[in-house]
Design a protein around this motif. Structure first.
Motif, PDB file in Angstrom:
ATOM      1  N   ASN A  96      83.876  93.457  43.366  1.00  0.00           N
ATOM      2  CA  ASN A  96      84.048  92.143  42.744  1.00  0.00           C
ATOM      3  C   ASN A  96      84.491  91.057  43.718  1.00  0.00           C
ATOM      4  O   ASN A  96      84.466  89.880  43.385  1.00  0.00           O
ATOM      5  N   GLY A  97      84.868  91.431  44.946  1.00  0.00           N
ATOM      6  CA  GLY A  97      85.156  90.418  45.946  1.00  0.00           C
ATOM      7  C   GLY A  97      83.923  89.662  46.387  1.00  0.00           C
ATOM      8  O   GLY A  97      84.013  88.585  46.980  1.00  0.00           O
ATOM      9  N   MET A  98      82.738  90.212  46.064  1.00  0.00           N
ATOM     10  CA  MET A  98      81.485  89.571  46.432  1.00  0.00           C
ATOM     11  C   MET A  98      81.103  88.456  45.473  1.00  0.00           C
ATOM     12  O   MET A  98      80.095  87.775  45.688  1.00  0.00           O
ATOM     13  N   SER A  99      81.907  88.273  44.433  1.00  0.00           N
ATOM     14  CA  SER A  99      81.689  87.165  43.505  1.00  0.00           C
ATOM     15  C   SER A  99      82.263  85.896  44.125  1.00  0.00           C
ATOM     16  O   SER A  99      83.299  85.367  43.713  1.00  0.00           O
TER      17      SER A  99
ATOM     18  N   SER B   1      81.359  84.729  54.534  1.00  0.00           N
ATOM     19  CA  SER B   1      81.412  84.900  55.990  1.00  0.00           C
ATOM     20  C   SER B   1      81.861  86.307  56.353  1.00  0.00           C
ATOM     21  O   SER B   1      81.367  86.901  57.328  1.00  0.00           O
ATOM     22  N   ASP B   2      82.790  86.861  55.579  1.00  0.00           N
ATOM     23  CA  ASP B   2      83.257  88.227  55.836  1.00  0.00           C
ATOM     24  C   ASP B   2      82.145  89.246  55.584  1.00  0.00           C
ATOM     25  O   ASP B   2      82.028  90.242  56.306  1.00  0.00           O
ATOM     26  N   ILE B   3      81.337  88.998  54.538  1.00  0.00           N
ATOM     27  CA  ILE B   3      80.204  89.887  54.261  1.00  0.00           C
ATOM     28  C   ILE B   3      79.219  89.832  55.418  1.00  0.00           C
ATOM     29  O   ILE B   3      78.734  90.869  55.908  1.00  0.00           O
ATOM     30  N   LEU B   4      78.927  88.622  55.883  1.00  0.00           N
ATOM     31  CA  LEU B   4      77.994  88.444  56.995  1.00  0.00           C
ATOM     32  C   LEU B   4      78.512  89.128  58.262  1.00  0.00           C
ATOM     33  O   LEU B   4      77.761  89.807  58.978  1.00  0.00           O
TER      34      LEU B   4
ATOM     35  N   TYR C 165      71.213  97.197  48.410  1.00  0.00           N
ATOM     36  CA  TYR C 165      72.160  98.281  48.692  1.00  0.00           C
ATOM     37  C   TYR C 165      72.988  97.979  49.946  1.00  0.00           C
ATOM     38  O   TYR C 165      74.224  98.103  49.933  1.00  0.00           O
ATOM     39  N   LEU C 166      72.328  97.557  51.028  1.00  0.00           N
ATOM     40  CA  LEU C 166      73.032  97.252  52.269  1.00  0.00           C
ATOM     41  C   LEU C 166      73.965  96.064  52.096  1.00  0.00           C
ATOM     42  O   LEU C 166      75.071  96.035  52.661  1.00  0.00           O
ATOM     43  N   HIS C 167      73.543  95.077  51.337  1.00  0.00           N
ATOM     44  CA  HIS C 167      74.392  93.918  51.039  1.00  0.00           C
ATOM     45  C   HIS C 167      75.685  94.376  50.373  1.00  0.00           C
ATOM     46  O   HIS C 167      76.787  93.932  50.740  1.00  0.00           O
ATOM     47  N   GLY C 168      75.571  95.296  49.426  1.00  0.00           N
ATOM     48  CA  GLY C 168      76.761  95.824  48.765  1.00  0.00           C
ATOM     49  C   GLY C 168      77.635  96.616  49.717  1.00  0.00           C
ATOM     50  O   GLY C 168      78.871  96.517  49.669  1.00  0.00           O
ATOM     51  N   LEU C 169      77.017  97.426  50.605  1.00  0.00           N
ATOM     52  CA  LEU C 169      77.803  98.192  51.570  1.00  0.00           C
ATOM     53  C   LEU C 169      78.538  97.271  52.542  1.00  0.00           C
ATOM     54  O   LEU C 169      79.691  97.540  52.915  1.00  0.00           O
ATOM     55  N   ALA C 170      77.883  96.190  52.947  1.00  0.00           N
ATOM     56  CA  ALA C 170      78.560  95.210  53.808  1.00  0.00           C
ATOM     57  C   ALA C 170      79.740  94.590  53.068  1.00  0.00           C
ATOM     58  O   ALA C 170      80.808  94.362  53.657  1.00  0.00           O
ATOM     59  N   GLY C 171      79.549  94.332  51.780  1.00  0.00           N
ATOM     60  CA  GLY C 171      80.645  93.812  50.973  1.00  0.00           C
ATOM     61  C   GLY C 171      81.801  94.788  50.871  1.00  0.00           C
ATOM     62  O   GLY C 171      82.977  94.396  50.875  1.00  0.00           O
TER      63      GLY C 171
ATOM     64  N   VAL D 140      77.946  92.937  58.443  1.00  0.00           N
ATOM     65  CA  VAL D 140      76.592  93.482  58.605  1.00  0.00           C
ATOM     66  C   VAL D 140      76.405  94.179  59.953  1.00  0.00           C
ATOM     67  O   VAL D 140      75.884  95.299  60.008  1.00  0.00           O
ATOM     68  N   PRO D 141      76.822  93.583  61.090  1.00  0.00           N
ATOM     69  CA  PRO D 141      76.652  94.291  62.360  1.00  0.00           C
ATOM     70  C   PRO D 141      77.391  95.629  62.410  1.00  0.00           C
ATOM     71  O   PRO D 141      76.854  96.616  62.930  1.00  0.00           O
ATOM     72  N   GLU D 142      78.609  95.679  61.876  1.00  0.00           N
ATOM     73  CA  GLU D 142      79.354  96.946  61.855  1.00  0.00           C
ATOM     74  C   GLU D 142      78.630  97.985  61.018  1.00  0.00           C
ATOM     75  O   GLU D 142      78.529  99.157  61.396  1.00  0.00           O
ATOM     76  N   LEU D 143      78.098  97.554  59.873  1.00  0.00           N
ATOM     77  CA  LEU D 143      77.345  98.465  59.007  1.00  0.00           C
ATOM     78  C   LEU D 143      76.134  99.021  59.733  1.00  0.00           C
ATOM     79  O   LEU D 143      75.901 100.243  59.738  1.00  0.00           O
ATOM     80  N   LEU D 144      75.357  98.149  60.351  1.00  0.00           N
ATOM     81  CA  LEU D 144      74.147  98.597  61.034  1.00  0.00           C
ATOM     82  C   LEU D 144      74.473  99.474  62.239  1.00  0.00           C
ATOM     83  O   LEU D 144      73.752 100.436  62.530  1.00  0.00           O
ATOM     84  N   LYS D 145      75.549  99.163  62.940  1.00  0.00           N
ATOM     85  CA  LYS D 145      75.964  99.996  64.075  1.00  0.00           C
ATOM     86  C   LYS D 145      76.319 101.404  63.590  1.00  0.00           C
ATOM     87  O   LYS D 145      75.955 102.398  64.225  1.00  0.00           O
TER      88      LYS D 145
END
Length: 515
Positions: free
Chosen positions: A435-438, A490-493, A469-475, A496-501
């Motif tokens: 819910n922080g992604m709201s 900005s925190d979600i964005l 799915y990846l958007h949620g995982l980044a969140g 993304v690099p940490e998730l992909l790494k």
């Protein structure tokens, strides 16, 4: 990928396993009861220093039979257990009656009335997956008693579904049990994924009790969700590649005082691996965007002169187009949307203001020849479909299916549980995110993620599902660092690099293990 099931599908799997495969119903019930007993023992172990007193509140159906059998198993293991019959014996199912007879022969205490506050663990076995009408009368009273005990510190374990939650929609059927944990069998049920049901289910334990997997096809399973294994389906990076290898994303977004939306979409597309991103936006955004994302190519227009030839040239050379974030609803914005819808042949990811404009000009969407994915939240979906939000919450899947079929688009309906309807036999239900992604800008990041995947050669259908799915995982990563109250787009964005790494390292490890 895992299946989720509705009530009809769950019953069909159960029936197939019993009738076609030949596994007796009592065998399935015993396995289900063992799973409930195991979960109860885990919770009992956490109550250190307290005497464990357990009661199982049982209804007349097979769900009640599960609860009776679980109580009998726990009693045989030395626990202080009481069975509470919240139903009339003569109305019990045949398997429920058999389980009650066994329990009584083993001298398990059976009562019709008790103070539930005297027990620190309560097994909710009133109703299973077959509930179709609001709960009233003494069953509603038993649910009230369970919830009161839970409010006073008792732990509640629901059997298969929290009693009172609709298995298909997650709606509260008059009243419902608020469980600390739900032990469900074979497959997670839709009603414990969709809200409000998800908030009543507590922690979900999905246990294998021996259903025949061949029943999946016979039952027509169609709801799917992704697991951590699915995140590894990223587009491959070639050692002999260049920026052209990974596609060109056009982001038609942003207007005066709305540079942020264009930034989030463009940056997310780059972060996902797109080769080149061009931002088509208002001239007023030039200085801001050049500072925020110098990697992007900027093509600008004056607010009263949309520079359509520049837009058409960019449309022609793009691999995928993001249309709408922060675009506004001016005449210039309408001209931009109309031009993209008419001229584009590459995939489109349509969001925000473009959706509101298309709601006023539905013929532009219906006549569009390009593959398109729309990403509305419920208010935008309401404008597009003409259904009010209350109707959408009750019939979200059906409304999205109808709209997708009528307009030939992928519908990504953003809600607490985002769904993706793309015209295939399956429907994707997303379970990542929080819910922080709201928060403002989160949806703009999503459009860029989907576009970035699609630019690298992934089909729009696959990019839509994996992107969500990846958007949620980044969140989720952002929430771990910032907490759900403080996190921003900005925190979600940045996550993304940490998730992909993390995904790349997992892929490398698997490759090394194969050598």
């Amino acid at each position: 990928m895992e299946y989720l099931v509705d009530s009809c599908q769950a019953k069909a799997i159960d029936t197939y396993t019993i009738v076609q495969t030949g596994i007796p119903s009592l065998v399935l019930m015993e396995r289900a009861s063992l799973a409930v007993a195991a979960c109860t023992e885990k919770i009992a172990a956490s109550l250190s220093g307290k005497e464990t007193c357990i009661c199982s509140v049982c209804g007349s159906g097979n769900n009640g039979g599960d609860g009776i059998a679980a109580a009998r198993i726990l009693f045989g293991r030395g626990y202080n257990v009481t069975i509470v019959l919240a139903c009339q014996r003569e109305k019990m199912s045949e398997d429920g009656k058999r389980q009650l007879s066994i329990a009584e022969k083993m001298l398990v205490p059976v009562v019709n009335e008790t103070d539930l506050r005297a027990y620190n663990i309560i097994i909710d076995a009133l109703f299973g997956i077959g509930l179709s009408r609001d709960i009233q009368g003494h069953y509603a009273e038993w649910i009230q008693y369970m919830n009161e005990a839970g409010a006073n510190g008792s732990r509640i374990i629901a059997v298969d579904m929290p009693s009172g939650i609709h298995t298909d929609t997650g709606a509260v059927m008059g009243t419902a049990v608020r469980a600390d944990a739900t032990v469900t069998f074979g497959y997670v049920k839709l009603g414990m994924v969709f809200y409000p049901g998800a908030s009543y289910a507590g922690r979900i334990f999905c246990e294998d009790i021996g259903f025949d997997r061949q029943a999946e096809k016979a039952a027509g399973l169609r709801y799917v969700t992704y697991t951590l294994k699915d995140r590894e389906c990223l587009p491959l990076r070639r050692p002999d590649s260049n920026k052209g290898t990974y596609g060109r994303v056009l982001v038609a977004a942003g207007s005066r005082n709305m540079a942020g939306a264009a930034y989030f979409s463009a940056s997310a597309a780059y972060r996902m691996g797109a080769g080149l991103v061009t931002v088509y936006t208002s001239e007023s955004n030039r200085t801001i965007l050049q500072g925020l994302i110098p990697e992007a190519v900027l093509k600008t227009y004056h607010d009263d002169e949309p520079a359509m030839q520049i837009l058409e040239d960019q449309i022609e050379s793009s691999s995928v187009i993001v249309l709408g974030p922060g675009l506004g609803r001016s005449r210039t914005a309408e001209s931009i949307v109309k031009t993209v819808m008419e001229k584009a042949v590459c995939p489109l990811v349509i969001d925000a203001d473009a959706l509101n404009i298309l709601a006023e000009h539905p013929q532009w969407l219906a006549s569009c020849q390009a593959p398109a994915a729309i990403t509305p939240h419920l208010k935008e979906l309401s404008r597009l479909t003409g259904h009010n939000i209350q109707c959408l919450k009750k019939n979200l899947v059906q409304v999205c299916e109808d709209f997708s079929q009528q307009n030939g688009v992928i519908c990504i309906a953003k809600d607490a549980r985002t769904i993706v309807v793309d015209g295939s036999e399956s429907i994707y239900v997303n379970m990542s995110g929080n819910n922080g992604m709201s928060t403002g800008g989160s949806g703009d990041v999503l459009t860029g993620i989907i576009a970035g995947l699609c630019a690298q050669g992934m089909s729009l259908e696959r990019a839509s599902r994996l992107g969500v799915y990846l958007h949620g995982l980044a969140g989720d990563l952002a929430a771990e660092r910032m907490g759900v109250h403080a996190m921003t787009a900005s925190d979600i964005l940045k996550a993304v690099p940490e998730l992909l790494k993390n995904i790349e390292e997992q892929q490398k490890k698997k490759k090394a293990d194969r050598l």
